[in-house]
Design an enzyme around this catalytic site. Structure first.
Site, PDB file in Angstrom:
ATOM      1  N   CYS A 160       0.835  -1.210   0.000  1.00 33.52           N
ATOM      2  CA  CYS A 160       0.000   0.000   0.000  1.00 33.52           C
ATOM      3  C   CYS A 160       0.868   1.257   0.000  1.00 33.52           C
ATOM      4  O   CYS A 160       2.004   1.249   0.472  1.00 33.52           O
ATOM      5  CB  CYS A 160      -0.891  -0.040   1.241  1.00 33.52           C
ATOM      6  SG  CYS A 160      -1.878   1.433   1.524  1.00 33.52           S
ATOM      7  N   SER A 208       0.608   3.704   1.921  1.00 31.08           N
ATOM      8  CA  SER A 208       0.931   4.144   3.279  1.00 31.08           C
ATOM      9  C   SER A 208       2.274   3.561   3.737  1.00 31.08           C
ATOM     10  O   SER A 208       3.022   4.217   4.455  1.00 31.08           O
ATOM     11  CB  SER A 208      -0.184   3.735   4.247  1.00 31.08           C
ATOM     12  OG  SER A 208      -1.354   4.454   3.931  1.00 31.08           O
TER      13      SER A 208
HETATM   14 ZN   LIG Z   1      -3.071   0.994   3.346  1.00 31.19          ZN
END
Ligand SMILES: [Zn+2]
Ligand SMILES: [Zn+2]
Length: 363
Positions: free
Chosen positions: A38, A40
């Site tokens: 991801c 993030s």
């Molecule tokens: Zn994420």
């Protein structure tokens, strides 16, 4: 035990041996079966988000509970679980009003266990766990309150994505904005989160679903997930195109799945007077966007944010599993590539290159 550790910003993850202590009170040990790659995680790798290192990254995953510490009642050995990356103390103000994503009932730093200690060490030194889980790891010891049991028929890579990108996108539409049937919706950015905003809008019965991205292959994905119209933002002005598709007014709702100065302004420009714009994607903490307060007032526009799609993981993860298993929620096309833990850096390279909807590490 092997785990992918971020030792310093702007370098690759290192897959190394770490020592793991078993679960203490209120904790569980989980054999990780699949973990998604991801943006993030990337924000920590490239220094956008400054957190203490070394840290095992990964926060979108599913696995099997192996054993639990004293006092654990919500999961038991053998349970299939999806990790939630937010705590859920069950007692604080936010948990009590049903907004557990905002839980503030714990005081320990969010890369340590709830008692403020490490379960992972390397050479005698503590190794942090992203979001108290750190799922790029063969096993994870974490607070049991961050585990949501699910039906055992759910395949692993698809279950993993219900840990981050699926609820974030679907929830932004169905739990945060509560888009009504027939509404017009714009989605900016068609990666893992944006595609789930698109299908969340389809499931909500939105009438017009306009997807914008810089890459043609992502717009193709968006059409597959339910976009009725697409805009290549590298060639066209998003707000102008949206007005052209919405009787000149602009859309009722817009979702920014990226989170940047440009895309926040774009979505505010693309909604009609009285419309709602939602920041969904997680930006670098230093990003700023110069909105025009005059036009916010003049056009009665609403700008709001959503974390994790404002879902309640214990309630909504099982709902998303049911929607997938009944064929109404698409996750298979999101799992565009699978990697072994050793090849995790390839996963980040492919994500950065925009080649995949989602890459998943399988164990
Ligand atoms: Zn994420
Ligand atoms: Zn709480």
């Amino acid at each position: 035990m092997k785990a992918a550790v971020c030792f310093e910003p702007n370098s690759r993850l290192d897959v190394v041996d770490v020592e793991q202590e078993g679960p203490r009170g209120g904790e569980a040990r989980v054999k990780v079966k699949a973990a998604g790659v991801c943006h993030s995680d990337w924000h920590i790798m490239n220094g956008d988000w400054q957190v203490p290192l070394p840290m095992v990254l990964g926060h979108e995953a599913a696995g099997i509970v192996e054993n639990v510490g004293p006092g654990v009642a919500n999961v038991k050995p053998g349970d299939h679980v999806i990790f939630s990356f937010r705590p859920h103390c069950g007692r604080c103000f936010y948990c009590s009003i049903g907004r557990s994503i905002l839980c503030d009932g714990h005081t320990s730093p969010r890369w340590l266990m709830l008692d403020g200690t490490h379960r992972l060490t390397r050479g005698g030194k503590g190794v942090n766990q992203m979001a108290r889980i750190g799922t790029f790891s063969e096993w994870v010891v974490c607070p049991a309150e961050m585990l949501v049991p699910i039906r055992k028929e759910m395949p692993w890579p698809q279950a993993a994505l219900i840990g981050c990108c699926v609820p974030t996108g679907w929830g932004a539409v169905n739990r945060c904005a509560r888009v009504e049937a027939g509404a017009s919706v714009v989605v900016i950015g068609c990666g893992g989160v944006g595609l789930n905003v698109v299908q969340g809008a389809r499931l909500a019965g939105a009438g017009t679903i306009i997807a914008a991205d810089l890459l043609e292959n992502k717009l193709e994905f968006a059409r597959q997930f339910g976009a009725t119209h697409t805009i290549n933002a590298s060639q066209k002005n998003v707000a102008e195109e949206v007005r052209g598709l919405t009787a000149g007014r602009g859309a009722e709702y817009a979702f920014d799945a990226i989170g940047s100065e440009a895309t926040t302004l774009q979505m505010l420009d693309a909604i009609r007077p009285g419309g709602t714009a939602v920041v969904v994607g997680m930006a670098p903490t230093s990003a700023r966007s110069p909105i025009a307060p005059y036009f916010m007032a003049l056009h009665e526009k609403t700008l709001r944010g959503t974390l994790y799609g404002s879902v309640r993981p214990n309630v909504d993860f099982p709902i998303l599993v049911d929607l997938y298993l009944s064929g109404r929620l698409q996750i298979d096309p999101l799992v565009s590539r699978k990697y072994s833990l050793e090849d995790i850096n390839e996963g980040f390279a492919a994500m950065r290159g925009g080649q995949v909807a989602r890459g998943v590490v399988v164990f």
